[in-house]
Design a protein around this motif. Sequence first.
Motif, PDB file in Angstrom:
ATOM      1  N   PRO A  25      46.526  24.879 -51.401  1.00  0.00           N
ATOM      2  CA  PRO A  25      47.149  24.612 -52.698  1.00  0.00           C
ATOM      3  C   PRO A  25      46.117  24.215 -53.758  1.00  0.00           C
ATOM      4  CG  PRO A  25      47.672  22.861 -51.146  1.00  0.00           C
ATOM      5  CD  PRO A  25      46.974  23.950 -50.378  1.00  0.00           C
ATOM      6  N   GLU A  26      45.004  23.614 -53.346  1.00  0.00           N
ATOM      7  CA  GLU A  26      43.976  23.212 -54.307  1.00  0.00           C
ATOM      8  C   GLU A  26      43.341  24.436 -54.978  1.00  0.00           C
ATOM      9  OE1 GLU A  26      44.142  21.979 -51.186  1.00  0.00           O
ATOM     10  OE2 GLU A  26      44.813  19.947 -51.672  1.00  0.00           O
ATOM     11  N   LEU A  27      43.059  25.475 -54.190  1.00  0.00           N
ATOM     12  CA  LEU A  27      42.480  26.694 -54.765  1.00  0.00           C
ATOM     13  C   LEU A  27      43.459  27.357 -55.738  1.00  0.00           C
ATOM     14  CD1 LEU A  27      40.760  28.289 -51.640  1.00  0.00           C
ATOM     15  CD2 LEU A  27      39.679  27.112 -53.554  1.00  0.00           C
ATOM     16  N   ALA A  28      44.736  27.389 -55.358  1.00  0.00           N
ATOM     17  CA  ALA A  28      45.738  27.971 -56.248  1.00  0.00           C
ATOM     18  C   ALA A  28      45.855  27.140 -57.526  1.00  0.00           C
ATOM     19  CB  ALA A  28      47.085  28.058 -55.532  1.00  0.00           C
ATOM     20  N   ALA A  29      45.770  25.810 -57.409  1.00  0.00           N
ATOM     21  CA  ALA A  29      45.843  24.943 -58.587  1.00  0.00           C
ATOM     22  C   ALA A  29      44.631  25.153 -59.494  1.00  0.00           C
ATOM     23  CB  ALA A  29      45.945  23.487 -58.150  1.00  0.00           C
ATOM     24  N   ARG A  30      43.462  25.380 -58.916  1.00  0.00           N
ATOM     25  CA  ARG A  30      42.271  25.670 -59.726  1.00  0.00           C
ATOM     26  C   ARG A  30      42.466  26.976 -60.504  1.00  0.00           C
ATOM     27  NH1 ARG A  30      38.888  21.364 -60.434  1.00  0.00           N
ATOM     28  NH2 ARG A  30      38.559  20.302 -58.466  1.00  0.00           N
ATOM     29  N   ALA A  31      43.050  27.993 -59.860  1.00  0.00           N
ATOM     30  CA  ALA A  31      43.311  29.259 -60.547  1.00  0.00           C
ATOM     31  C   ALA A  31      44.314  29.046 -61.686  1.00  0.00           C
ATOM     32  CB  ALA A  31      43.842  30.288 -59.553  1.00  0.00           C
ATOM     33  N   TYR A  32      45.326  28.214 -61.441  1.00  0.00           N
ATOM     34  CA  TYR A  32      46.296  27.914 -62.497  1.00  0.00           C
ATOM     35  C   TYR A  32      45.611  27.222 -63.678  1.00  0.00           C
ATOM     36  CZ  TYR A  32      50.039  25.652 -65.051  1.00  0.00           C
ATOM     37  OH  TYR A  32      50.863  25.223 -66.058  1.00  0.00           O
ATOM     38  N   ASP A  33      44.742  26.271 -63.388  1.00  0.00           N
ATOM     39  CA  ASP A  33      44.058  25.552 -64.461  1.00  0.00           C
ATOM     40  C   ASP A  33      43.193  26.495 -65.307  1.00  0.00           C
ATOM     41  OD1 ASP A  33      45.252  23.226 -63.775  1.00  0.00           O
ATOM     42  OD2 ASP A  33      43.419  22.167 -63.182  1.00  0.00           O
ATOM     43  N   ALA A  34      42.499  27.423 -64.676  1.00  0.00           N
ATOM     44  CA  ALA A  34      41.672  28.368 -65.431  1.00  0.00           C
ATOM     45  C   ALA A  34      42.547  29.210 -66.365  1.00  0.00           C
ATOM     46  CB  ALA A  34      40.884  29.264 -64.478  1.00  0.00           C
ATOM     47  N   ALA A  35      43.708  29.642 -65.869  1.00  0.00           N
ATOM     48  CA  ALA A  35      44.620  30.417 -66.716  1.00  0.00           C
ATOM     49  C   ALA A  35      45.198  29.548 -67.827  1.00  0.00           C
ATOM     50  CB  ALA A  35      45.739  31.015 -65.864  1.00  0.00           C
ATOM     51  N   ALA A  36      45.500  28.292 -67.520  1.00  0.00           N
ATOM     52  CA  ALA A  36      46.035  27.385 -68.544  1.00  0.00           C
ATOM     53  C   ALA A  36      45.001  27.167 -69.650  1.00  0.00           C
ATOM     54  CB  ALA A  36      46.441  26.063 -67.900  1.00  0.00           C
ATOM     55  N   TRP A  37      43.731  27.053 -69.276  1.00  0.00           N
ATOM     56  CA  TRP A  37      42.675  26.936 -70.289  1.00  0.00           C
ATOM     57  C   TRP A  37      42.620  28.187 -71.159  1.00  0.00           C
ATOM     58  CZ3 TRP A  37      39.718  23.282 -72.343  1.00  0.00           C
ATOM     59  CH2 TRP A  37      39.592  22.066 -71.670  1.00  0.00           C
ATOM     60  N   ARG A  38      42.730  29.358 -70.516  1.00  0.00           N
ATOM     61  CA  ARG A  38      42.683  30.610 -71.276  1.00  0.00           C
ATOM     62  C   ARG A  38      43.836  30.710 -72.273  1.00  0.00           C
ATOM     63  NH1 ARG A  38      42.350  33.365 -66.277  1.00  0.00           N
ATOM     64  NH2 ARG A  38      40.304  32.908 -65.483  1.00  0.00           N
ATOM     65  N   PHE A  39      45.006  30.163 -71.901  1.00  0.00           N
ATOM     66  CA  PHE A  39      46.160  30.169 -72.797  1.00  0.00           C
ATOM     67  C   PHE A  39      46.168  28.956 -73.742  1.00  0.00           C
ATOM     68  CE2 PHE A  39      48.110  32.902 -69.423  1.00  0.00           C
ATOM     69  CZ  PHE A  39      48.310  34.010 -70.224  1.00  0.00           C
ATOM     70  N   ARG A  40      45.096  28.174 -73.722  1.00  0.00           N
ATOM     71  CA  ARG A  40      44.941  27.007 -74.599  1.00  0.00           C
ATOM     72  C   ARG A  40      46.070  26.000 -74.439  1.00  0.00           C
ATOM     73  NH1 ARG A  40      40.837  28.470 -78.198  1.00  0.00           N
ATOM     74  NH2 ARG A  40      40.566  30.705 -78.368  1.00  0.00           N
ATOM     75  N   ARG A  41      46.425  25.735 -73.172  1.00  0.00           N
ATOM     76  CA  ARG A  41      47.450  24.739 -72.889  1.00  0.00           C
ATOM     77  C   ARG A  41      46.865  23.341 -73.074  1.00  0.00           C
ATOM     78  NH1 ARG A  41      51.490  27.132 -69.447  1.00  0.00           N
ATOM     79  NH2 ARG A  41      51.953  29.067 -70.529  1.00  0.00           N
ATOM     80  N   GLU A  95      34.009  25.572 -67.258  1.00  0.00           N
ATOM     81  CA  GLU A  95      34.035  24.761 -66.029  1.00  0.00           C
ATOM     82  C   GLU A  95      35.255  25.120 -65.184  1.00  0.00           C
ATOM     83  OE1 GLU A  95      33.965  20.076 -64.638  1.00  0.00           O
ATOM     84  OE2 GLU A  95      33.986  20.562 -66.768  1.00  0.00           O
ATOM     85  N   ALA A  96      36.410  25.332 -65.819  1.00  0.00           N
ATOM     86  CA  ALA A  96      37.618  25.708 -65.077  1.00  0.00           C
ATOM     87  C   ALA A  96      37.435  27.062 -64.399  1.00  0.00           C
ATOM     88  CB  ALA A  96      38.818  25.748 -66.024  1.00  0.00           C
ATOM     89  N   GLU A  97      36.835  28.033 -65.102  1.00  0.00           N
ATOM     90  CA  GLU A  97      36.607  29.344 -64.493  1.00  0.00           C
ATOM     91  C   GLU A  97      35.565  29.287 -63.387  1.00  0.00           C
ATOM     92  OE1 GLU A  97      35.766  31.833 -67.856  1.00  0.00           O
ATOM     93  OE2 GLU A  97      37.888  32.385 -68.055  1.00  0.00           O
ATOM     94  N   PHE A  98      34.573  28.401 -63.533  1.00  0.00           N
ATOM     95  CA  PHE A  98      33.561  28.239 -62.494  1.00  0.00           C
ATOM     96  C   PHE A  98      34.191  27.666 -61.220  1.00  0.00           C
ATOM     97  CE2 PHE A  98      30.393  25.597 -60.308  1.00  0.00           C
ATOM     98  CZ  PHE A  98      29.469  26.579 -59.988  1.00  0.00           C
TER      99      PHE A  98
END
Length: 173
Positions: A41-57, A72-75
Amino acid sequence: MPPRRRGASGFRGVRVRPSGRFTAEIRAGGFRLTLGTYNTPELAARAYDAAAWRFRRPGRDMNFPDVESLEEAEFLAPPPCLVDDEDRRRHRQVQRRIAIAERDEQLMRQWRAQFPNDVDNTDAFFANLRAQRRSNRRHRAVAAFELENPNTTWTENDPRWDDIWTETTSDDE
């Protein structure tokens, strides 16, 4: 307004699949975008965070508030799982097993229709069916050998030729 409830995984935008893996997804503009399937779940949450950053959440929509930038989120986000030949092979194998199970159910319905009051003859029915299949395979193999062999032992009027000709013409259609 209270904060949005997080799912069974404990992370926003992460769902548990029946297989035990975790799917990351994000909603944007009325659409649900699947970000990939991950083992933890941590890896999936990291992927969600990178997408949330891209959408400027806003930061409150992030799973890991300590991440300070999109880079940093994409890294930290893992690459999505790619479908490879091994996955395709496993999928074909599962589909074959499903087809076999469906065929077995069809044969059971056929047997029940043929013998509605005779529950004890199940083994005999399927033993007879297996014997027919083996016989057909052997017969086809012998006929194919005879067809290719110039010194055949079958006479010209042998009825076994009719079987091989009907099988080859039905295969060609």
